[in-house]
Design an enzyme around this catalytic site. Structure first.
Site, PDB file in Angstrom:
ATOM      1  N   GLU A 116      -6.606 147.467  72.142  1.00 11.09           N
ATOM      2  CA  GLU A 116      -5.212 147.254  71.789  1.00 11.09           C
ATOM      3  C   GLU A 116      -4.299 147.609  72.957  1.00 11.09           C
ATOM      4  OE1 GLU A 116      -5.185 147.535  66.963  1.00 11.09           O
ATOM      5  OE2 GLU A 116      -4.699 149.372  68.015  1.00 11.09           O
ATOM      6  N   CYS A 129       1.803 149.942  77.347  1.00 10.61           N
ATOM      7  CA  CYS A 129       0.789 150.973  77.171  1.00 10.61           C
ATOM      8  C   CYS A 129      -0.567 150.282  77.172  1.00 10.61           C
ATOM      9  CB  CYS A 129       1.037 151.682  75.833  1.00 10.61           C
ATOM     10  SG  CYS A 129      -0.192 152.927  75.447  1.00 10.61           S
ATOM     11  N   CYS A 136     -13.248 155.629  72.778  1.00 10.36           N
ATOM     12  CA  CYS A 136     -12.916 156.806  73.578  1.00 10.36           C
ATOM     13  C   CYS A 136     -14.041 157.828  73.478  1.00 10.36           C
ATOM     14  CB  CYS A 136     -11.610 157.419  73.069  1.00 10.36           C
ATOM     15  SG  CYS A 136     -10.964 158.698  74.173  1.00 10.36           S
ATOM     16  N   CYS A 140     -10.616 163.658  70.150  1.00  9.22           N
ATOM     17  CA  CYS A 140      -9.517 164.587  69.858  1.00  9.22           C
ATOM     18  C   CYS A 140      -9.202 164.463  68.365  1.00  9.22           C
ATOM     19  CB  CYS A 140      -8.293 164.258  70.703  1.00  9.22           C
ATOM     20  SG  CYS A 140      -8.613 164.450  72.472  1.00  9.22           S
ATOM     21  N   CYS A 143      -6.282 162.306  66.779  1.00  2.61           N
ATOM     22  CA  CYS A 143      -6.064 160.960  67.324  1.00  2.61           C
ATOM     23  C   CYS A 143      -6.941 159.933  66.609  1.00  2.61           C
ATOM     24  CB  CYS A 143      -6.382 160.979  68.822  1.00  2.61           C
ATOM     25  SG  CYS A 143      -6.164 159.384  69.613  1.00  2.61           S
ATOM     26  N   CYS A 369       1.745 156.279  69.103  1.00  2.00           N
ATOM     27  CA  CYS A 369       0.829 157.096  69.895  1.00  2.00           C
ATOM     28  C   CYS A 369      -0.286 157.686  69.030  1.00  2.00           C
ATOM     29  CB  CYS A 369       1.650 158.229  70.512  1.00  2.00           C
ATOM     30  SG  CYS A 369       0.931 158.836  71.993  1.00  2.00           S
TER      31      CYS A 369
END
Length: 394
Positions: A116, A129, A136, A140, A143, A369
């Site tokens: 994305e 962005c 990933c 975290c 997230c 975010c």
């Protein structure tokens, strides 16, 4: 761990599956790499540097994808290029536009994977962005992107290709011969999409060098911000080899809390990270380091946390970006109240640091975010939930 130790990932990065014997993609190659492949494929060595300059300009300044349009090259040479090479960027699968004008693109890359990309229009600037990995490595806990396992690193072509794709959509490529329009719809890049950029250092560096090249997309290094969770050995390299601005996903003021929120902290703790950051402004002669700090109710948002944060960053030219937590389905945390966020911001501001509170953008399309996650992953999860509710899953 020595400063020069290689960065080892916790997860295997799967190789790309590309068709055998396909054309060579010129996007994402450095000037030196482009020169080498042109020579290997029949361009006379004496002409190669000039040809790189011409082709580079057509691809990155004018946004052309068809060699036939490169009118300052001889017809026969254009045909030779078209036979051996292509100018390929990620394919847009879907585009969503938020009520606030934020655009979120789902793009497909080689091997059928998806990432994305988010474009955020603001007064006087437009920020893209971009993602550096599919999924990933970092897990975290606050997230949504981190709940999707790492599939692989993106290539330099796939990283800079996201910028080219957005310029296509914004219709922002200049037209040869027409007066130059100095207003840029896409004026800033942030490497804050899916992935940890410093776990894919070489490809990120090459892509950003292309974005900064004055004869192409031509963004200044001060308009590019790389966000890292704290891959300490690569921070000095970022200063030396990319030279862009740096943002750090900090999010906690004690190792105990940061270990939970940002597990990479177990490898390089707060002290090690801050020591590396103290050198960064000097190394790049750049502006302030941005500390990203997501506001989580009753986790990291107390007055004590704010005072500790001020103590920790003392001596580092910095600003602290406070991010109200963007909740997502199944998230284990809640957003701090507005009063709490403002009280926290005030303590940091009183200590002499800018402490802007980020306005969440694109929440209605899960573009804010920490919410990025490829739609296929989301759909897969939703189907499983539906099956479970219907008593279909084992």
């Amino acid at each position: 761990m020595s400063a020069n130790a290689p960065i080892t990932q916790d997860v295997l990065t799967l190789p790309r599956k590309l068709p055998e014997g396909g054309k060579i993609n010129l996007v994402g190659l450095t000037r030196e790499q482009m020169r080498a492949v042109l020579i290997e494929n029949g361009t006379p060595e004496k002409q190669a540097k000039m040809r790189v300059g011409q082709i580079w300009q057509w691809i990155y300044q004018w946004g052309k994808r068809d060699f036939a349009e490169m009118t300052n090259l001889a017809k026969a040479y254009r045909a030779q290029l078209a036979e051996r090479f292509e100018i390929a960027i990620p394919e847009v699968v879907s585009k969503q536009v938020s009520n606030d004008g934020t655009r979120k693109y789902l793009v497909r890359i080689a091997g059928g994977h998806e990432v994305e990309v988010v474009y955020i229009p603001e007064e006087g600037r437009g920020t893209l962005c971009i993602s550096s990995q599919v999924g990933c490595t970092l897990t975290c806990s606050f997230c949504h992107t981190g709940t999707q396992k790492l599939v692989r690193n993106l290539t330099a072509a796939e990283i800079v290709g996201q910028v080219m794709m957005a310029r296509d959509d914004l219709e922002e490529w200049p037209v040869p011969g027409e007066p130059k329009d100095e207003t840029r719809l896409l004026s800033n890049i942030v490497l804050m999409g899916m992935g940890e950029p410093l776990y894919n250092f070489d490809n990120v560096r090459d892509a950003m060098k292309i974005a900064m090249d004055p004869e192409g997309i031509s963004l200044s290094r001060r308009r590019i911000t790389l966000s890292t969770s704290g891959v300490v050995p690569e921070i000095a390299r970022t200063a030396e080899e990319i030279g862009c601005l740096l943002a750090v996903s900090f999010h906690a003021t004690t190792d105990e809390v940061r270990n939970k929120l940002v597990p990479i902290n177990k490898r390089w703790n707060i002290e090690a990270l801050l020591n590396a950051l103290r050198d960064y402004p000097r190394l790049t002669n750049s502006e302030r380091i941005t500390f990203e700090y997501v506001m989580l109710k009753d986790v990291n948002d107390s007055d004590e946390d704010a005072h500790r944060l001020v103590e920790l960053i003392k001596g580092i030219p910095a600003k602290v970006n406070l991010i109200p937590f963007n909740e997502w389905p199944g998230a284990p945390y809640k957003r701090s109240s507005n009063n709490r966020i403002h009280a926290f911001a005030n303590i940091i501001y009183q200590a002499g640091y800018a402490s802007p509170i980020r306005t969440p953008r694109g929440e209605d399309i899960l573009a804010a975010c920490g919410q990025l996650k490829s739609a296929t992953e989301r759909a897969r999860k939703n189907r499983k939930q539906i099956e479970a509710e219907a008593g279909l899953s084992s």
